[in-house]
Design a protein around this motif. Structure first.
Motif, PDB file in Angstrom:
ATOM      1  N   VAL A 156      -1.163  12.896  65.946  1.00 48.76           N
ATOM      2  CA  VAL A 156      -1.186  11.439  65.760  1.00 48.76           C
ATOM      3  C   VAL A 156      -2.329  10.845  66.581  1.00 48.76           C
ATOM      4  CG1 VAL A 156       0.115   9.287  66.002  1.00 48.76           C
ATOM      5  CG2 VAL A 156       1.325  11.417  65.479  1.00 48.76           C
ATOM      6  N   ALA A 157      -3.105   9.988  65.938  1.00 48.97           N
ATOM      7  CA  ALA A 157      -4.153   9.229  66.625  1.00 48.97           C
ATOM      8  C   ALA A 157      -3.810   7.749  66.498  1.00 48.97           C
ATOM      9  CB  ALA A 157      -5.516   9.514  66.005  1.00 48.97           C
ATOM     10  N   ILE A 158      -4.133   7.001  67.533  1.00 45.26           N
ATOM     11  CA  ILE A 158      -3.905   5.554  67.496  1.00 45.26           C
ATOM     12  C   ILE A 158      -5.243   4.848  67.607  1.00 45.26           C
ATOM     13  CG2 ILE A 158      -2.847   3.574  68.643  1.00 45.26           C
ATOM     14  CD1 ILE A 158      -0.630   5.467  69.609  1.00 45.26           C
ATOM     15  N   VAL A 159      -5.528   3.998  66.632  1.00 43.83           N
ATOM     16  CA  VAL A 159      -6.688   3.106  66.686  1.00 43.83           C
ATOM     17  C   VAL A 159      -6.105   1.736  67.010  1.00 43.83           C
ATOM     18  CG1 VAL A 159      -8.624   2.123  65.425  1.00 43.83           C
ATOM     19  CG2 VAL A 159      -7.939   4.497  64.989  1.00 43.83           C
ATOM     20  N   ARG A 160      -6.415   1.244  68.196  1.00 44.65           N
ATOM     21  CA  ARG A 160      -5.699   0.099  68.739  1.00 44.65           C
ATOM     22  C   ARG A 160      -6.601  -1.109  68.964  1.00 44.65           C
ATOM     23  NH1 ARG A 160      -4.457   2.331  73.443  1.00 44.65           N
ATOM     24  NH2 ARG A 160      -2.524   3.245  72.672  1.00 44.65           N
ATOM     25  N   ALA A 161      -6.073  -2.276  68.590  1.00 42.79           N
ATOM     26  CA  ALA A 161      -6.670  -3.562  68.968  1.00 42.79           C
ATOM     27  C   ALA A 161      -5.581  -4.333  69.694  1.00 42.79           C
ATOM     28  CB  ALA A 161      -7.139  -4.332  67.748  1.00 42.79           C
ATOM     29  N   GLU A 162      -5.822  -4.637  70.963  1.00 45.29           N
ATOM     30  CA  GLU A 162      -4.825  -5.421  71.684  1.00 45.29           C
ATOM     31  C   GLU A 162      -5.503  -6.535  72.462  1.00 45.29           C
ATOM     32  OE1 GLU A 162      -2.381  -2.956  74.095  1.00 45.29           O
ATOM     33  OE2 GLU A 162      -4.000  -2.264  75.337  1.00 45.29           O
ATOM     34  N   LEU A 175     -11.054  -6.467  68.080  1.00 44.81           N
ATOM     35  CA  LEU A 175     -11.147  -6.055  66.676  1.00 44.81           C
ATOM     36  C   LEU A 175     -12.432  -5.268  66.428  1.00 44.81           C
ATOM     37  CD1 LEU A 175      -9.433  -6.178  64.197  1.00 44.81           C
ATOM     38  CD2 LEU A 175     -10.398  -8.395  63.640  1.00 44.81           C
ATOM     39  N   SER A 176     -13.532  -5.692  67.024  1.00 45.73           N
ATOM     40  CA  SER A 176     -14.800  -4.960  66.869  1.00 45.73           C
ATOM     41  C   SER A 176     -14.688  -3.539  67.397  1.00 45.73           C
ATOM     42  CB  SER A 176     -15.933  -5.678  67.598  1.00 45.73           C
ATOM     43  OG  SER A 176     -16.221  -6.894  66.974  1.00 45.73           O
ATOM     44  N   LYS A 177     -14.061  -3.386  68.563  1.00 46.92           N
ATOM     45  CA  LYS A 177     -13.880  -2.053  69.132  1.00 46.92           C
ATOM     46  C   LYS A 177     -12.997  -1.193  68.233  1.00 46.92           C
ATOM     47  CE  LYS A 177     -12.277   0.613  73.093  1.00 46.92           C
ATOM     48  NZ  LYS A 177     -11.793   1.659  72.207  1.00 46.92           N
TER      49      LYS A 177
END
Length: 195
Positions: A156-162, A175-177
């Motif tokens: 599992v990989a997490i692509v996160r925007a927080e 969001l850009s990151k």
């Protein structure tokens, strides 16, 4: 190879998790144009919440079949009230099925759905990553990871925007990151997708 794309965001075109999950799927299909994509929008086409009437069809339902046929899953998972969206929880209720995706043996539960790759497109208004002051209030990503581990999925990989609710500049930066991270997902999967 089949990819199942799930979106649970309910905020329409402004949904960060939807933008991120779409970017991941676009990157994966650009890397492998033969990838077959099935999309399930849990807001536009909600899954019935688990109830006594639905128990009879739990072992054989369309949601479970889609999941079992998928090699890769991309899950758009926004955090609502410190946890996952109820629509997404309902989806999990339809795929965590005894005898199909897990079983109990002499050593306890055993996952039967291993071998799949999952990318979670996580979006959160606050900052809850490990080490953050609010990390203890994260019932979102740990819950998702536990459900996946329970059925045997470890990859599992997490692509996160927080920090999305911390002002326009913080939202744009987060969001850009996340979108840049989404574009890099195929580099970690290419060997698996073409093997």
């Amino acid at each position: 190879m089949k990819l199942l794309h799930i979106d649970a965001g309910i905020t329409g075109p402004g949904s960060a998790s939807r933008h991120i999950s779409a970017a991941v799927v676009n990157a994966l299909t650009a890397a492998d144009p033969t990838l077959q994509v099935v999309r399930r929008d849990l807001d536009a086409d909600p899954i019935r919440h688990l109830d006594s009437a639905g128990l009879a069809t739990l072992a054989d339902n369309e949601v479970l079949r889609e999941f079992l046929e998928a090699d890769v899953l991309v899950i758009g998972a926004p955090m609502y009230n410190f946890g996952m969206a109820s629509q997404l929880k309902s989806w999990f209720d339809h795929i965590l099925v005894a005898g199909r995706t897990f079983r109990y043996g002499p050593n306890g539960p055993e996952g039967l759905a291993g071998g799949k790759k999952v990318i979670i497109a996580s979006a959160r208004g606050g900052v809850y990553a490990p080490g953050a002051p609010s990390a203890a209030a994260d019932f979102h990503e740990p819950h998702l990871l536990q459900l996946l581990r329970f059925i045997g999925i470890e990859d599992v990989a997490i692509v996160r925007a927080e920090g999305l609710a911390l002002g326009p500049e913080a939202r744009e930066a987060a969001l850009s990151k996340a979108l840049a991270d989404a574009a890099n997902v195929p580099a970690t999967l290419t060997a698996k997708l073409v093997a």
